[in-house]
Motif scaffolding. Structure first.
Motif, PDB file in Angstrom:
ATOM      1  N   ASN A   7       0.829  -1.195   0.000  1.00 37.35           N
ATOM      2  CA  ASN A   7       0.000   0.000   0.000  1.00 37.35           C
ATOM      3  C   ASN A   7       0.873   1.258   0.000  1.00 37.35           C
ATOM      4  OD1 ASN A   7       0.982   0.145   2.597  1.00 37.35           O
ATOM      5  ND2 ASN A   7      -0.957  -0.335   3.597  1.00 37.35           N
ATOM      6  N   ASP A   8       0.217   2.415  -0.011  1.00 36.78           N
ATOM      7  CA  ASP A   8       0.945   3.685  -0.163  1.00 36.78           C
ATOM      8  C   ASP A   8       1.926   3.938   0.982  1.00 36.78           C
ATOM      9  OD1 ASP A   8      -0.335   4.159  -2.512  1.00 36.78           O
ATOM     10  OD2 ASP A   8      -1.862   5.480  -1.668  1.00 36.78           O
ATOM     11  N   ASP A   9       1.479   3.646   2.198  1.00 36.35           N
ATOM     12  CA  ASP A   9       2.359   3.891   3.352  1.00 36.35           C
ATOM     13  C   ASP A   9       3.642   3.057   3.253  1.00 36.35           C
ATOM     14  OD1 ASP A   9       0.555   5.647   4.384  1.00 36.35           O
ATOM     15  OD2 ASP A   9      -0.417   4.195   5.700  1.00 36.35           O
ATOM     16  N   PHE A  10       3.476   1.816   2.826  1.00 32.32           N
ATOM     17  CA  PHE A  10       4.632   0.925   2.681  1.00 32.32           C
ATOM     18  C   PHE A  10       5.556   1.410   1.567  1.00 32.32           C
ATOM     19  CE2 PHE A  10       6.391  -2.976   0.620  1.00 32.32           C
ATOM     20  CZ  PHE A  10       7.250  -3.366   1.639  1.00 32.32           C
ATOM     21  N   MET A  11       4.989   1.751   0.417  1.00 37.18           N
ATOM     22  CA  MET A  11       5.796   2.187  -0.726  1.00 37.18           C
ATOM     23  C   MET A  11       6.533   3.480  -0.419  1.00 37.18           C
ATOM     24  SD  MET A  11       5.457  -0.138  -3.018  1.00 37.18           S
ATOM     25  CE  MET A  11       6.234   0.713  -4.398  1.00 37.18           C
ATOM     26  N   PHE A  12       5.911   4.347   0.367  1.00 36.68           N
ATOM     27  CA  PHE A  12       6.534   5.634   0.695  1.00 36.68           C
ATOM     28  C   PHE A  12       7.835   5.448   1.470  1.00 36.68           C
ATOM     29  CE2 PHE A  12       6.980   9.396   3.457  1.00 36.68           C
ATOM     30  CZ  PHE A  12       7.007  10.390   2.480  1.00 36.68           C
ATOM     31  N   GLN A  13       7.934   4.352   2.223  1.00 38.19           N
ATOM     32  CA  GLN A  13       9.122   4.117   3.036  1.00 38.19           C
ATOM     33  C   GLN A  13      10.264   3.469   2.262  1.00 38.19           C
ATOM     34  OE1 GLN A  13       8.057   2.056   6.737  1.00 38.19           O
ATOM     35  NE2 GLN A  13       5.943   2.716   6.440  1.00 38.19           N
ATOM     36  N   LEU A  14       9.972   2.960   1.062  1.00 38.34           N
ATOM     37  CA  LEU A  14      10.979   2.193   0.333  1.00 38.34           C
ATOM     38  C   LEU A  14      11.848   3.082  -0.533  1.00 38.34           C
ATOM     39  CD1 LEU A  14       8.906  -0.920  -0.814  1.00 38.34           C
ATOM     40  CD2 LEU A  14      10.281  -0.627   1.254  1.00 38.34           C
ATOM     41  N   MET A  15      13.106   2.676  -0.665  1.00 38.70           N
ATOM     42  CA  MET A  15      14.052   3.373  -1.542  1.00 38.70           C
ATOM     43  C   MET A  15      14.927   2.343  -2.233  1.00 38.70           C
ATOM     44  SD  MET A  15      15.222   6.554   0.938  1.00 38.70           S
ATOM     45  CE  MET A  15      16.237   7.265  -0.371  1.00 38.70           C
ATOM     46  N   GLY A  16      15.522   2.777  -3.317  1.00 37.30           N
ATOM     47  CA  GLY A  16      16.517   1.946  -3.993  1.00 37.30           C
ATOM     48  C   GLY A  16      15.978   0.612  -4.459  1.00 37.30           C
ATOM     49  N   LYS A  17      16.753  -0.442  -4.186  1.00 35.57           N
ATOM     50  CA  LYS A  17      16.422  -1.760  -4.731  1.00 35.57           C
ATOM     51  C   LYS A  17      15.104  -2.302  -4.176  1.00 35.57           C
ATOM     52  CE  LYS A  17      18.771  -4.831  -1.427  1.00 35.57           C
ATOM     53  NZ  LYS A  17      19.688  -5.988  -1.309  1.00 35.57           N
ATOM     54  N   TYR A  18      14.783  -1.958  -2.923  1.00 34.66           N
ATOM     55  CA  TYR A  18      13.543  -2.466  -2.345  1.00 34.66           C
ATOM     56  C   TYR A  18      12.320  -1.850  -3.036  1.00 34.66           C
ATOM     57  CZ  TYR A  18      16.163  -4.726   1.393  1.00 34.66           C
ATOM     58  OH  TYR A  18      17.014  -5.535   2.102  1.00 34.66           O
ATOM     59  N   ARG A  19      12.431  -0.583  -3.361  1.00 32.81           N
ATOM     60  CA  ARG A  19      11.320   0.040  -4.085  1.00 32.81           C
ATOM     61  C   ARG A  19      11.182  -0.571  -5.474  1.00 32.81           C
ATOM     62  NH1 ARG A  19       7.923   4.182  -3.712  1.00 32.81           N
ATOM     63  NH2 ARG A  19       7.212   5.177  -5.630  1.00 32.81           N
ATOM     64  N   ASP A  20      12.300  -0.802  -6.129  1.00 35.41           N
ATOM     65  CA  ASP A  20      12.264  -1.438  -7.457  1.00 35.41           C
ATOM     66  C   ASP A  20      11.666  -2.847  -7.373  1.00 35.41           C
ATOM     67  OD1 ASP A  20      13.430   0.808  -8.534  1.00 35.41           O
ATOM     68  OD2 ASP A  20      15.468  -0.005  -8.496  1.00 35.41           O
ATOM     69  N   MET A  21      12.034  -3.593  -6.325  1.00 35.89           N
ATOM     70  CA  MET A  21      11.487  -4.938  -6.144  1.00 35.89           C
ATOM     71  C   MET A  21       9.970  -4.896  -5.944  1.00 35.89           C
ATOM     72  SD  MET A  21      14.424  -6.483  -3.586  1.00 35.89           S
ATOM     73  CE  MET A  21      13.378  -7.849  -3.048  1.00 35.89           C
TER      74      MET A  21
END
Length: 362
Positions: A209-223
């Motif tokens: 969800n949005d809250d989770f995606m907002f916290q991600l950066m770099g490779k984790y966001r790409d994954m």
């Protein structure tokens, strides 16, 4: 029509379609005005303060305590029909762990625990199992002692003995859980079980969800995006096959908000717009998609079909206008007035006789 292949290769992350034809403010306004559905089925008493009427039957088993359920719902106050919450508008299901729900959602949880995956139902919940004697004056805004009506869809659930919610998972666990749901959806898609496939994709999206995606950066966001975006695109593919074009457009737009040059999103949104008769907007999406996939035959074909459509519309309009105004009339030759002709002849004869008489007298 051939399926668009990213970089001209089959993407194993998404199901291969046999055919793309098998495409928001107004919709939101309509949803806002819509009241609780009228349901004729027999009411089932789940609790002294909770009753249920089935709108659409589900399948399989019911969730047990501590199951992680994924659902959509709309909520109204029974007396005023005021809609205070609608998760469908955000196009992302919510998560509820049965037995660990918020106090104000106790009645809703009782209803959900009686449902099967895919089931849609209307719940009536007494205020004692809702927002209580004091109500809620923030969001959602519910007055004191308000009995509630919920339209609920149980998309699906995960059985977990310990009741482990998304918030208790590591990043890798959440992405992995979403990916498994996506793969399950792909299997159902290939079997043409479109509704069931969409439910799996929606549950996969719920893990990110949005809250989770907002916290991600770099490779984790790409994954995470590598799981999330294909799910939106696959939902769009299902919706196009089901002729639910407005919803397909919304799903593609979510992907394009993250990746504005996504060829599949542009193509599928263009398909949905074309089906709705939004030819100019569809052409814009197809042309942008062709910019990034210039040799793609499916895009070329769709642009050609739009050109043929425009030509046909022009010819039809030409015939209509021709029929309205008709052919310009040819000028009719003026008819001679015989009376005037005779009068001129008599005058000329009289003048000639006068001349002749004058000449003899001389």
């Amino acid at each position: 029509m051939e399926e668009i292949q990213e970089q001209q290769q089959t993407n194993s992350e998404e199901p291969v379609l046999e055919s793309e034809s098998e495409a928001d403010a107004l919709q939101d306004e309509d949803d806002e005005k819509r009241g609780p559905p009228q349901v004729d089925s027999k009411a089932e008493i789940l609790h002294e303060k909770v009753t249920k009427k089935i709108i659409k039957e589900g399948r399989g088993e019911k969730p047990s305590k501590y199951s992680t359920c994924f659902l959509h719902y709309r909520g109204w106050t029974k007396s005023t029909q005021h809609k205070f919450e609608d998760t469908w508008q955000e196009q992302r299901p919510i998560e509820m762990v049965l037995g660990k729900e918020k106090t104000e959602l106790t009645g809703l949880a009782i209803g959900v625990s009686s449902m099967k995956a895919g089931e849609n139902a209307l719940l009536e919940v007494g205020w004692e199992l809702g927002y209580g004697k004091e109500g809620n004056f923030s969001f959602p805004n519910v007055p004191p002692m308000a009995d509630l009506l919920y339209e609920v869809e149980l998309i699906g659930f995960d059985e977990t003995k310990e009741g482990k919610s998304r918030g208790d998972m590591t990043v890798e666990e959440r992405i992995g859980a979403g990916d498994r749901r996506k793969m399950d959806g792909n299997v159902l898609f290939k079997d043409e079980k479109l509704e069931e496939a969409m439910q799996q994709y929606e549950m996969a999206i719920a893990y990110m969800n949005d809250d989770f995606m907002f916290q991600l950066m770099g490779k984790y966001r790409d994954m995470a995006l590598a799981v999330k975006n294909p799910c939106h695109l696959n939902i769009a593919a299902c919706l196009i096959k089901l002729n639910r074009y407005d919803e397909a457009i919304a799903q593609c737009s979510i992907v394009l908000s993250e990746d504005e040059n996504n060829v599949k999103a542009l193509f599928r949104r263009g398909k949905a717009k074309a089906e709705l008769g939004q030819t100019d907007a569809a052409r814009e999406d197809f042309q942008k998609a062709r910019k990034y996939a210039p040799e793609d035959k499916a895009i070329i074909k769709e642009l050609r079909l739009l050109a043929e459509h425009d030509k046909a519309v022009y010819q039809k309009q030409k015939e209509i206008y021709k029929g309205i105004f008709g052919k310009a009339p040819e000028p009719k030759p003026k008819q001679k007035n015989w009376l005037i002709f005779v009068w001129h002849w008599l005058v000329a004869l009289f003048c000639r006789l006068l001349k002749l008489g004058k000449h003899k007298s001389e």
